[in-house]
Every structure is written in C-alpha cells, then in structure tokens.
Design a protein around this motif. Structure first.
Motif, mmCIF file in Angstrom:
data_model
loop_
_atom_site.group_PDB
_atom_site.id
_atom_site.type_symbol
_atom_site.label_atom_id
_atom_site.label_comp_id
_atom_site.label_asym_id
_atom_site.label_seq_id
_atom_site.Cartn_x
_atom_site.Cartn_y
_atom_site.Cartn_z
ATOM 1 N N ARG A 27 -103.580 85.153 27.345
ATOM 2 C CA ARG A 27 -102.861 85.124 28.628
ATOM 3 C C ARG A 27 -102.426 83.692 28.968
ATOM 4 N NH1 ARG A 27 -104.894 87.818 34.241
ATOM 5 N NH2 ARG A 27 -104.496 89.668 32.967
ATOM 6 N N HIS A 28 -103.346 82.750 28.911
ATOM 7 C CA HIS A 28 -103.003 81.384 29.298
ATOM 8 C C HIS A 28 -102.001 80.752 28.330
ATOM 9 C CE1 HIS A 28 -105.537 80.591 32.793
ATOM 10 N NE2 HIS A 28 -106.467 81.330 32.223
ATOM 11 N N LEU A 29 -102.145 81.020 27.046
ATOM 12 C CA LEU A 29 -101.175 80.489 26.092
ATOM 13 C C LEU A 29 -99.799 81.097 26.343
ATOM 14 C CD1 LEU A 29 -103.347 80.438 22.844
ATOM 15 C CD2 LEU A 29 -102.571 78.459 24.157
ATOM 16 N N GLY A 30 -99.760 82.399 26.611
ATOM 17 C CA GLY A 30 -98.475 83.042 26.906
ATOM 18 C C GLY A 30 -97.809 82.452 28.135
ATOM 19 N N GLU A 31 -98.596 82.215 29.187
ATOM 20 C CA GLU A 31 -98.041 81.599 30.382
ATOM 21 C C GLU A 31 -97.476 80.218 30.059
ATOM 22 O OE1 GLU A 31 -101.345 81.653 33.048
ATOM 23 O OE2 GLU A 31 -100.839 83.632 33.875
ATOM 24 N N GLY A 32 -98.199 79.465 29.238
ATOM 25 C CA GLY A 32 -97.733 78.136 28.860
ATOM 26 C C GLY A 32 -96.472 78.178 28.015
ATOM 27 N N TYR A 33 -96.387 79.128 27.095
ATOM 28 C CA TYR A 33 -95.177 79.265 26.278
ATOM 29 C C TYR A 33 -93.967 79.571 27.168
ATOM 30 C CZ TYR A 33 -98.238 79.680 22.117
ATOM 31 O OH TYR A 33 -99.141 79.458 21.120
ATOM 32 N N ARG A 34 -94.158 80.484 28.110
ATOM 33 C CA ARG A 34 -93.056 80.829 29.019
ATOM 34 C C ARG A 34 -92.637 79.631 29.864
ATOM 35 N NH1 ARG A 34 -92.808 85.940 32.618
ATOM 36 N NH2 ARG A 34 -90.647 85.262 32.591
ATOM 37 N N ALA A 35 -93.628 78.891 30.369
ATOM 38 C CA ALA A 35 -93.311 77.723 31.189
ATOM 39 C C ALA A 35 -92.544 76.676 30.395
ATOM 40 C CB ALA A 35 -94.601 77.121 31.749
ATOM 41 N N ALA A 36 -92.770 76.651 29.084
ATOM 42 C CA ALA A 36 -92.056 75.699 28.220
ATOM 43 C C ALA A 36 -90.690 76.224 27.780
ATOM 44 C CB ALA A 36 -92.913 75.369 26.995
ATOM 45 N N GLY A 37 -90.306 77.405 28.260
ATOM 46 C CA GLY A 37 -88.980 77.933 27.971
ATOM 47 C C GLY A 37 -88.894 78.864 26.783
ATOM 48 N N HIS A 38 -90.040 79.346 26.299
ATOM 49 C CA HIS A 38 -90.056 80.236 25.147
ATOM 50 C C HIS A 38 -90.254 81.692 25.581
ATOM 51 C CE1 HIS A 38 -90.041 76.630 22.742
ATOM 52 N NE2 HIS A 38 -91.136 76.200 23.379
ATOM 53 N N ASP A 39 -90.137 82.586 24.641
ATOM 54 C CA ASP A 39 -90.223 84.029 24.896
ATOM 55 C C ASP A 39 -91.419 84.589 24.150
ATOM 56 O OD1 ASP A 39 -89.751 86.693 25.458
ATOM 57 O OD2 ASP A 39 -88.181 86.906 23.935
ATOM 58 N N PRO A 40 -92.607 84.611 24.765
ATOM 59 C CA PRO A 40 -93.782 85.147 24.076
ATOM 60 C C PRO A 40 -93.838 86.674 24.158
ATOM 61 C CG PRO A 40 -94.425 84.282 26.220
ATOM 62 C CD PRO A 40 -92.944 84.056 26.093
ATOM 63 N N VAL A 41 -94.069 87.296 23.028
ATOM 64 C CA VAL A 41 -94.234 88.748 22.957
ATOM 65 C C VAL A 41 -95.579 89.014 22.289
ATOM 66 C CG1 VAL A 41 -93.319 90.933 22.106
ATOM 67 C CG2 VAL A 41 -91.738 89.080 22.754
ATOM 68 N N LEU A 42 -96.443 89.701 22.986
ATOM 69 C CA LEU A 42 -97.777 90.006 22.469
ATOM 70 C C LEU A 42 -97.838 91.467 22.049
ATOM 71 C CD1 LEU A 42 -100.787 89.294 22.015
ATOM 72 C CD2 LEU A 42 -101.185 89.878 24.426
ATOM 73 N N VAL A 43 -98.274 91.710 20.817
ATOM 74 C CA VAL A 43 -98.394 93.061 20.280
ATOM 75 C C VAL A 43 -99.877 93.353 20.073
ATOM 76 C CG1 VAL A 43 -97.744 94.635 18.421
ATOM 77 C CG2 VAL A 43 -96.171 92.803 19.118
ATOM 78 N N ILE A 44 -100.370 94.415 20.723
ATOM 79 C CA ILE A 44 -101.785 94.767 20.657
ATOM 80 C C ILE A 44 -101.927 96.273 20.445
ATOM 81 C CG2 ILE A 44 -102.556 92.836 22.081
ATOM 82 C CD1 ILE A 44 -102.658 94.764 24.460
ATOM 83 N N PRO A 45 -103.089 96.715 19.963
ATOM 84 C CA PRO A 45 -103.316 98.152 19.815
ATOM 85 C C PRO A 45 -103.724 98.791 21.134
ATOM 86 C CG PRO A 45 -105.215 96.947 19.022
ATOM 87 C CD PRO A 45 -104.213 95.915 19.439
ATOM 88 N N GLY A 46 -103.418 100.063 21.261
ATOM 89 C CA GLY A 46 -103.808 100.806 22.451
ATOM 90 C C GLY A 46 -103.860 102.286 22.147
ATOM 91 N N GLU A 47 -104.112 103.062 23.169
ATOM 92 C CA GLU A 47 -104.194 104.512 22.995
ATOM 93 C C GLU A 47 -102.827 105.124 22.759
ATOM 94 O OE1 GLU A 47 -105.964 108.453 25.350
ATOM 95 O OE2 GLU A 47 -106.157 106.437 26.210
#
Length: 386
Positions: A27-47
C-alpha cells in the motif's frame, strides 16, 4: 502511461484484507509510486475476479485457490490468466513479491522486454529450516532455487542485509532497500493509559505480541516467555494482537496465564494505540526478513525484544534487545529492557524509527526500477544511520 510516468505492475501472493506487513508495504509503496507520477497496478489472488481503484493504485484480483493450513491465504497458480492480464496491461516495469508460484513471470518479462524485479519478503533458507530440513540440505536447496530466481530477474530487492545474505553468497544481483514506517499513525502520543486498564494495572508489565498467529512467527515463544517471567516474579501480562491458524493451540497453551487475544484488528489506529501503550513488544519470529510490526512499535515509542536469529536486530538496533529463541532468553531480555529508565528507552525507540521513512523506501524502490538519481544500498554496504 502519459506524462512520462511508468506503469509498474506488481504481482503478489499472500495478500488478504486481514494480512499484515506485506499488505502494508504494498500500500505505502503504491501510494509513493502514484505520488511520483507513475501508474501502479497490483495483481493479487482472491475468491473472484475484480478491479478496484484505490489511492495506492489499481488492484486487480484474479481467482486463486486457498493454500491449505495458511488461514485463508490464496495463490496465483494458473499461469494463463496471469499471462493474458500482463499482455493486456503492457507494463513498463514488473515487480514480483513472491518466488513460489510467480517466479515464472521473470521469463515472461524477459521475453517481452520488460525490466523485472523480484522483491524477496522471506528467507528461503530459514523457512526450509523451519520445515525441519537439515542445515546443509536447506542451504543447498535454497541456493539452487535462489540461483533460478537470480537468473530470471534483472534485480532482486531485499529489505535488510540479513535477508540479502542468501543471495550475496551465490553472487545473485541483489540490492537492499529498507521499508519505512508511518511515523504519524504510529506515535508515542497514542499511548492510552486509561485503555491500558483493560489488560493490566499500574503494577503490571504490559507485553504485546503483534503478528499473525502462525507457526513461522513463533507466537508460542511469547506465551512461554510470559510464563518464565511470572515464575521469576515479574508481574507481566500479554496481549496477543492478531489472528491466524495457531490461535486455538495458543489459547490452550496459555491456559492459567494472563493472556488476552484481541483477534484481527482492522483499524491501524487501534494497533498503533496498543503498541504505544505497551511496556515492551515481543517479536520472537526467527525468520523475519524485516519485521514491520517491530518498527511500528519503535515508532510508537515502545522498545522491542527480537529474535537474534532474524533480521530484526539489524532493524531495531540499540532500541531493542536481541535474544535467541528460548523462553528464558526472551524473558531475560524483557527484564533488561525494563531496567532502562522508561523515558530513555521510549525516546531511543522513537529515534530509531525516525531513521526509516516510506518516502525514502519509495525512492529506493524506484531507483532499482531505473527511475530517479542515485542508487539503493548494495547488499553488504553499511546503511548510514542518524
């Protein structure tokens, strides 16, 4: 992505709404990537499949089976759906946070010309040792698997030099980038002396264990250390914050002892308050590669007893005490911490935590991805401290 930013696709297993350190870091890394102008996409498993937008980026869920005995963790085991998603997302960078069922994605990245980083959140040598493999066999098996990981990715990131050792010994391309801590949420001012009365009175020592209740975290050592303290005449009580597959066994183990189980605490401010209110936090896990909960305790002004076999001595420094994994050793370490003046030990804890920040961690990860100036800390090189 427009504007010069990168689409950084991150793949991770072992992430649920009730998981801890990895979810916090993502979460914190994603927020930092976005603040730096990047587009973070996180892919995780779920139901079930899904797409959700968050302040820390887009989160894509793909169906994945539950890992038996894990307490609900899921894995991305089917390659074809992941491949199709990666083709559709067209990442500029790939960042993978699990080297079990996801290591093959390094080959996909190489075939598609995408720079790829593996973030190692676990010590494979240590985990194999936990599974009762003899040391020589555990090391040999880990070295073979880690070589394959090193060959599949452009860089490997570890969060401590301790964690990086199993890669440096085989000359794999590894860099060390420490994680950070939310210094606002986790703060000594959150100490709740009135709330403390729920667990302990003014004459008692309040111990807190804040981690997933699972075998590799060794929560049993916290319970047994409490028993050792009370046998020695120390009026300690223990709060076990968290949940997991070992909870029932721990409840039976702690029968007759002042142990309180909170279950999973979804509110981070409640966790922060508990950590700030404690006298000492216990982090007895022997294979922790960073120990974010321990750092959060320091930020809350509470010293930590850590397992000397883990990476945590590197993280807590002089703000904690390291003890090898026996109940007596952990109990003795608690007593040594309590012998320090309370104001001094709390100030030292907070000062140590202030050496770690999420902006610094984000900068380090982006440098590994080839963004920004400077460099992260190569494994083996001392990290400057305050």
């Amino acid at each position: 992505m427009t504007g010069g930013g990168l689409r950084i696709v991150r793949l991770a297993n072992f992430v649920t709404g009730r998981s801890g350190g990895l979810r916090t870091a993502l979460r914190h890394l994603g927020e930092g990537y976005r603040a730096a102008g990047h587009d973070p996409v996180l892919v995780i498993p779920g139901e079930r499949p899904g797409v959700r937008r968050h302040p820390w980026g887009t989160v894509v869920t793909l169906p994945g089976p539950v890992l038996p005995g894990s307490g609900g963790y899921r894995l991305l085991t089917a390659r074809r759906p992941v491949e199709r998603l990666l083709d559709r997302l067209a990442p500029d960078r790939l960042e993978v946070s699990d080297r079990s069922t996801l290591r093959w994605t390094g080959g996909w990245a190489r075939a598609n010309g995408v720079p790829a980083v593996m973030v190692s959140h676990e010590c494979l040598t240590g985990l194999l040792g936990q599974w009762r493999l003899p040391p020589g066999r555990a090391r040999g098996l880990a070295d073979g698997l880690n070589r394959r990981t090193g060959e599949a990715y452009d860089r490997i990131v570890c969060t401590t030099r301790w964690a990086a050792e199993e890669f440096t010994r085989i000359d794999a391309p590894v860099e060390v980038v420490p994680l950070g801590v939310d210094l606002d949420t986790f703060h000594p001012d959150r100490a709740d002396r009135a709330g403390r009365e729920r667990y302990a009175d003014d004459t008692e020592v309040l111990l807190v264990h804040c981690a997933r209740l699972s075998t590799e975290k060794r929560p049993d050592l916290a319970v047994d250390a409490l028993a050792a303290l009370r046998r020695a005449g120390v009026p300690a009580v223990l709060v076990m914050a968290g949940d997991g597959p070992s909870r029932r066994a721990l409840a039976a183990r702690s029968a007759g002892l002042p142990v309180h189980f909170t279950g999973f605490l979804p509110d981070r401010s409640a966790v922060a308050t508990l950590l700030a209110t404690a006298d000492v936090v216990l982090a007895p896990g022997p294979v922790e590669t960073f120990g974010l909960a321990g750092l959060e305790a320091l930020a809350a002004g509470t010293p930590v007893v850590v397992n000397a076999a883990s990476a945590l001595p590197e993280v807590v420094g002089a703000a904690g005490v390291a003890a090898y994994g026996t109940p007596t050793a952990i109990a003795d370490a608690v007593v040594r911490l309590l012998d320090r003046p309370a104001a001094a030990r709390r100030a030292a804890a907070r000062a140590r935590a202030e050496e770690f920040s999420w902006p610094a961690s984000v900068t380090g990860f982006l440098r590994v991805h080839g963004v920004g100036s400077g460099r992260s800390t190569p494994a083996g090189e001392p990290r400057a401290t305050g």
